[in-house]
Scaffold this motif. Structure first.
Motif, PDB file in Angstrom:
ATOM      1  N   ARG A   1      16.596 -79.834 -16.400  1.00 29.83           N
ATOM      2  CA  ARG A   1      16.669 -78.386 -16.673  1.00 29.83           C
ATOM      3  C   ARG A   1      15.386 -77.907 -17.357  1.00 29.83           C
ATOM      4  O   ARG A   1      14.807 -76.891 -16.967  1.00 29.83           O
ATOM      5  N   SER A   2      14.933 -78.643 -18.341  1.00 25.02           N
ATOM      6  CA  SER A   2      13.709 -78.277 -19.052  1.00 25.02           C
ATOM      7  C   SER A   2      12.495 -78.328 -18.129  1.00 25.02           C
ATOM      8  O   SER A   2      11.637 -77.442 -18.158  1.00 25.02           O
ATOM      9  N   LEU A   3      12.434 -79.345 -17.299  1.00 25.14           N
ATOM     10  CA  LEU A   3      11.321 -79.469 -16.354  1.00 25.14           C
ATOM     11  C   LEU A   3      11.313 -78.323 -15.352  1.00 25.14           C
ATOM     12  O   LEU A   3      10.248 -77.791 -15.014  1.00 25.14           O
TER      13      LEU A   3
ATOM     14  N   ARG B   1      17.718 -75.550  -9.589  1.00 29.66           N
ATOM     15  CA  ARG B   1      18.726 -75.297 -10.634  1.00 29.66           C
ATOM     16  C   ARG B   1      20.134 -75.613 -10.133  1.00 29.66           C
ATOM     17  O   ARG B   1      20.964 -76.117 -10.888  1.00 29.66           O
TER      18      ARG B   1
ATOM     19  N   THR C   1      13.659 -86.065 -21.923  1.00 28.10           N
ATOM     20  CA  THR C   1      13.693 -84.646 -21.595  1.00 28.10           C
ATOM     21  C   THR C   1      14.845 -84.437 -20.618  1.00 28.10           C
ATOM     22  O   THR C   1      15.694 -85.300 -20.450  1.00 28.10           O
ATOM     23  N   SER C   2      14.880 -83.294 -19.987  1.00 29.85           N
ATOM     24  CA  SER C   2      15.947 -83.020 -19.020  1.00 29.85           C
ATOM     25  C   SER C   2      15.360 -82.365 -17.781  1.00 29.85           C
ATOM     26  O   SER C   2      14.291 -81.736 -17.841  1.00 29.85           O
TER      27      SER C   2
ATOM     28  N   SER D   1      15.669 -88.173 -18.110  1.00 36.18           N
ATOM     29  CA  SER D   1      16.495 -88.676 -19.216  1.00 36.18           C
ATOM     30  C   SER D   1      15.847 -89.898 -19.862  1.00 36.18           C
ATOM     31  O   SER D   1      15.888 -90.050 -21.087  1.00 36.18           O
TER      32      SER D   1
ATOM     33  N   ARG E   1       6.547 -83.634 -13.988  1.00 39.91           N
ATOM     34  CA  ARG E   1       6.417 -82.221 -13.585  1.00 39.91           C
ATOM     35  C   ARG E   1       5.736 -82.104 -12.219  1.00 39.91           C
ATOM     36  O   ARG E   1       6.157 -81.304 -11.381  1.00 39.91           O
TER      37      ARG E   1
ATOM     38  N   THR F   1      12.437 -75.328 -15.836  1.00 44.94           N
ATOM     39  CA  THR F   1      11.930 -74.165 -16.567  1.00 44.94           C
ATOM     40  C   THR F   1      10.413 -74.224 -16.677  1.00 44.94           C
ATOM     41  O   THR F   1       9.721 -73.217 -16.469  1.00 44.94           O
ATOM     42  N   ASP F   2       9.876 -75.404 -16.972  1.00 50.26           N
ATOM     43  CA  ASP F   2       8.427 -75.575 -17.110  1.00 50.26           C
ATOM     44  C   ASP F   2       7.665 -75.216 -15.844  1.00 50.26           C
ATOM     45  O   ASP F   2       6.562 -74.680 -15.921  1.00 50.26           O
TER      46      ASP F   2
ATOM     47  N   ASP G   1      20.620 -79.209 -10.562  1.00 50.92           N
ATOM     48  CA  ASP G   1      20.803 -79.534 -11.976  1.00 50.92           C
ATOM     49  C   ASP G   1      22.209 -79.174 -12.474  1.00 50.92           C
ATOM     50  O   ASP G   1      22.740 -79.840 -13.352  1.00 50.92           O
TER      51      ASP G   1
END
Length: 135
Positions: free
Chosen positions: A87-89, A106, A84-85, A80, A49, A91-92, A109
């Motif tokens: 995309r998730s990071l 994004r 996790t992904s 990966s 992150r 968002t975080d 991604d």
């Protein structure tokens, strides 16, 4: 620097970004790639992150935003490997970055898989365990 940035209120974070010159932005971009390596070695999504925040901070400050493609490919691959992904990071960390930077992260991604791989960016994995490195 990233820890201080994340602890600051939005105006202070924006000022930190505005104060980046091209050279400093390039250093932070490379830091993002190094954090991808460090995250894999440590098994730490939090380290990943921080690397993504560094890359996001630089998105509008680089001489050429394509410089961030290499660290983003490494961060994507590391995500990966850590289960996790990207995309998730994204968002975080989205609340910590300007919306324009989040949009560009994004967009990366959402690329086709072959357009965001290590091989597609001319990178590779070297070593294992504590010697793991994206190069």
């Amino acid at each position: 620097m990233i820890t201080s940035y994340l602890k600051g209120p939005a105006p202070v974070r924006q000022r930190a970004i505005d104060d980046l010159d091209t050279r400093s932005a390039s250093v932070l971009s490379v830091y993002g790639q190094r954090m991808a390596s460090a995250a894999v070695r440590a098994g730490s999504v939090e380290t990943l992150r921080r690397g993504l925040v560094a890359v996001g901070m630089t998105q509008t400050r680089l001489g050429d935003a394509r410089e961030n493609l290499y660290p983003l490919a490494a961060l994507n691959d590391a995500a990966s490997l850590l289960g996790t992904s990207l995309r998730s990071l994204i968002t975080d960390v989205s609340d910590s970055l300007p919306s324009s930077a989040v949009d560009e992260l994004r967009a990366f991604d959402q690329r086709q898989e072959q357009d965001k791989t290590l091989e597609g960016m001319g990178l590779r994995r070297l070593g294992s365990g504590q010697t793991f490195l994206y190069s």
